[in-house]
Design a protein around this motif. Structure first.
Motif, short mmCIF file in Angstrom:
data_model
loop_
_atom_site.label_atom_id
_atom_site.label_comp_id
_atom_site.label_asym_id
_atom_site.label_seq_id
_atom_site.Cartn_x
_atom_site.Cartn_y
_atom_site.Cartn_z
N PHE A 138 0.84 -1.21 0.00
CA PHE A 138 0.00 0.00 0.00
C PHE A 138 0.88 1.26 0.00
N PHE A 139 1.91 1.26 0.85
CA PHE A 139 2.96 2.29 0.74
C PHE A 139 4.05 1.62 -0.10
N PRO A 140 4.13 1.92 -1.39
CA PRO A 140 4.89 1.05 -2.31
C PRO A 140 6.37 0.93 -1.97
N LEU A 141 6.63 0.03 -1.04
CA LEU A 141 7.99 -0.24 -0.58
C LEU A 141 8.54 -1.53 -1.16
N GLN A 142 7.66 -2.49 -1.36
CA GLN A 142 8.12 -3.84 -1.73
C GLN A 142 8.81 -3.84 -3.09
N ALA A 143 8.25 -3.12 -4.03
CA ALA A 143 8.83 -3.08 -5.38
C ALA A 143 9.09 -1.61 -5.74
N PRO A 144 10.29 -1.10 -5.47
CA PRO A 144 10.61 0.30 -5.79
C PRO A 144 10.87 0.47 -7.28
N PRO A 145 10.93 1.70 -7.76
CA PRO A 145 11.27 1.92 -9.17
C PRO A 145 12.65 1.36 -9.49
N GLY A 169 7.32 -2.25 -9.91
CA GLY A 169 7.92 -1.04 -9.36
C GLY A 169 7.65 0.21 -10.17
N VAL A 170 7.39 0.07 -11.47
CA VAL A 170 7.15 1.25 -12.30
C VAL A 170 5.70 1.72 -12.23
N VAL A 171 4.85 0.98 -11.52
CA VAL A 171 3.44 1.37 -11.39
C VAL A 171 3.06 1.38 -9.90
N PRO A 172 3.56 2.35 -9.16
CA PRO A 172 3.32 2.36 -7.70
C PRO A 172 1.84 2.44 -7.33
N ASP A 173 1.02 3.09 -8.17
CA ASP A 173 -0.41 3.16 -7.85
C ASP A 173 -1.05 1.77 -7.88
N TYR A 174 -0.66 0.98 -8.86
CA TYR A 174 -1.20 -0.38 -8.92
C TYR A 174 -0.71 -1.22 -7.74
N GLN A 175 0.55 -1.02 -7.39
CA GLN A 175 1.09 -1.72 -6.23
C GLN A 175 0.30 -1.34 -4.97
N SER A 176 -0.06 -0.07 -4.83
CA SER A 176 -0.86 0.36 -3.68
C SER A 176 -2.23 -0.30 -3.70
N PHE A 177 -2.81 -0.45 -4.89
CA PHE A 177 -4.11 -1.11 -4.99
C PHE A 177 -4.01 -2.56 -4.51
N LEU A 178 -2.95 -3.25 -4.93
CA LEU A 178 -2.77 -4.63 -4.47
C LEU A 178 -2.64 -4.69 -2.95
N ILE A 284 0.61 0.46 14.81
CA ILE A 284 2.05 0.69 14.86
C ILE A 284 2.71 0.29 13.54
N TYR A 285 2.37 -0.90 13.04
CA TYR A 285 3.00 -1.35 11.79
C TYR A 285 2.61 -0.43 10.63
N GLY A 286 1.35 -0.02 10.60
CA GLY A 286 0.91 0.89 9.55
C GLY A 286 1.65 2.21 9.61
N TYR A 287 1.79 2.75 10.81
CA TYR A 287 2.50 4.04 10.94
C TYR A 287 3.98 3.88 10.58
N LYS A 288 4.59 2.79 11.06
CA LYS A 288 6.02 2.59 10.78
C LYS A 288 6.28 2.41 9.29
N SER A 289 5.42 1.66 8.62
CA SER A 289 5.64 1.46 7.18
C SER A 289 5.37 2.76 6.41
N TYR A 290 4.40 3.56 6.89
CA TYR A 290 4.17 4.87 6.26
C TYR A 290 5.41 5.75 6.41
N ALA A 291 5.98 5.77 7.63
CA ALA A 291 7.20 6.55 7.86
C ALA A 291 8.35 6.01 7.03
N GLY A 292 8.41 4.68 6.88
CA GLY A 292 9.46 4.07 6.07
C GLY A 292 9.36 4.48 4.62
N TYR A 293 8.14 4.59 4.14
CA TYR A 293 7.94 5.00 2.74
C TYR A 293 8.50 6.40 2.50
#
Length: 458
Positions: A138-145, A169-178, A284-293
């Motif tokens: 959702f915060f596209p971290l798994q597959a970066p550009p 990685g080239v389509v972060p919006d789609y990654q967020s949808f997934l 906590i995990y949601g906030y941490k991953s948002y901050a990580g993004y």
């Protein structure tokens, strides 16, 4: 157990229809005993290595990587990559345990309460797994550009898994949808009445993940199948009723068996567990991953590279042990081009045989030396991390796959587009390389600037 089981009676014209099941059939009890042991072993952390990992976490500086790694728990009896053999051992234990249990529990009529609690365990275990992957998508971290080095690697030099990751990685919006789909499935599991709806989302979604792992040679196919099995187990609870209703068109009533707690401490413990789960895996995990993004993503190194050097460089001159080697695509030694990344990675396109980093399992690590996304599943280029000493203008390069491959190079920058390297390479060969920066544009980046309906020009 300090609770009483209840069934919510279903009432319709003509009288009440009880939804409570009667005595279980013998084969149902046998299957349940085996399934109960099997899923408890699969879901409840029983491995001492899990608790070693828990105690190694710096809880005062908790990261989303720590929570993610905890969420991927699976009991393993064998070292190395996960295999089906671990599942076979668990199944064997479950069968033996089920036989022993059956011999000691022959008069038992049903296991409705245990079935309820087993579903609770599986629901929360499955929810943790889905939410963990959901947030890093959702915060596209798994597959970066793609990195600059990736963009300057031939298509055929990538593994199928790496092509899949780069495409995502080239389509972060789609990654967020997934990620949103995974989050929706995981959050719906937190409520008993929306569990079946959650499985109708999870089974096709995770099924696609499983198939894509097989098709693209990813390393998560066993884990994704594990999530599917958990979802199928939960779906089985309502499967027959859904078939009666949707396929056969028969009157169907939900099974609303649930325990009623009579002691306040058990009620409070139940609420506390659910609250702690939501706080840990969602808030906590949601906030941490948002901050990580925004601040510390995990796939690429974070150590800054040589200032204002990022880009693709043509090798204009290459001198090895005093011999100047002319450019040749077939030359096994001469460098073809060099990429300086924004971070402390330098990649060289050359022909010597190289070991390919085949790691394709998701791990979140904040140690630069262990981040391998940029070179994993990629051939054609040799990746080096480097230490930079501005005072002596020295780069100490270490191959990111073969640590024995090291170079110590002095550099000079006569102008903004030229870098001259000289020093000692592998096998103590003397080396002199003149690099000229290429002002290269990349189509997918230009498209992003003008949008899909714009005109592209390179």
């Amino acid at each position: 157990m300090s609770s009483a089981a209840i069934y919510e009676a279903q009432v319709r014209s003509g009288g009440a229809v009880a939804s409570a099941p009667g005595e279980w059939k013998p084969f149902e009890k046998v299957l349940f005993r085996i399934a109960f042991i099997y899923f408890v072993i699969q879901c409840v952390p029983l491995d001492w290595k899990f608790y070693r990992q828990v105690f190694q976490i710096n809880w005062l500086n908790l990261t989303y990587g720590d929570i993610f790694e905890l969420s991927r728990y699976q009991l393993r009896f064998f070292s190395g990559p996960d295999t089906w053999a671990n599942w076979a051992v668990i199944l064997l234990i479950a069968i033996v345990g089920g036989i022993v249990w059956g011999n000691r529990d022959k008069d038992k009529k049903e296991y409705n309460q245990l079935y309820y609690w087993l579903r609770v365990i599986v629901r929360y275990r499955l929810a943790a797994g889905l939410i963990a992957y959901g947030f890093i998508k959702f915060f596209p971290l798994q597959a970066p550009p793609p990195s600059l080095s990736n963009l300057n690697t031939a298509y055929g030099d990538f593994s199928a898994w790496k092509l899949f990751a780069l495409s995502l990685g080239v389509v972060p919006d789609y990654q967020s949808f997934l990620g949103l789909v995974e989050l929706a499935g995981g959050l719906l599991l937190l409520h008993r009445r929306t569990t079946t709806l959650a499985t109708l989302i999870i089974i096709p979604f995770t099924g696609n993940v499983f198939i894509s792992n097989l098709a693209y040679e990813g390393g998560e196919y066993i884990y994704s199948f594990y999530l599917i099995v958990l979802a199928l187990f939960l779906f089985a609870f309502d499967a027959n009723r859904l078939n009666n209703l949707l396929t056969l068109g028969k009157p169907t009533f939900p099974n609303r068996f649930k325990p009623v707690f009579t002691q306040n401490n058990i009620k409070q413990a139940r609420i506390a567990f659910k609250g702690a789960f939501v706080l840990f895996f969602v808030v906590i995990y949601g906030y941490k991953s948002y901050a990580g993004y925004h601040n510390y993503s995990y796939q690429y190194p974070t150590k800054p590279g040589l200032a204002q050097a990022a880009g693709l460089y043509n090798v204009e001159q290459f001198v090895l042990n005093g011999d100047t080697l002319a450019y040749s695509p077939l030359d096994p030694v001469r460098w073809k081009d060099v990429v300086f990344e924004n971070w402390a990675t330098l990649s060289i396109r050359s022909s010597p045989p190289a070991v390919i980093d085949s790691a394709n399992v998701e791990h979140i690590d904040f140690d630069d030396a262990r981040r391998n996304y940029e070179q994993a599943g990629s051939g054609g280029r040799h990746y080096y991390s480097y230490e930079h000493d501005p005072a002596s203008k020295t780069l100490k390069l270490t191959n990111k796959v073969d640590a024995s491959d090291r170079l110590t190079l002095h550099y000079s920058r006569p102008d903004s587009t030229t870098i001259l390297l000289s020093g000692v390479g592998k096998s103590n060969d003397s080396l002199y390389v003149a690099l000229k920066k290429i002002n290269k544009k990349y189509l997918f980046q230009e498209v992003q600037k003008v949008g899909r309906r714009g005109e592209f020009k390179l």
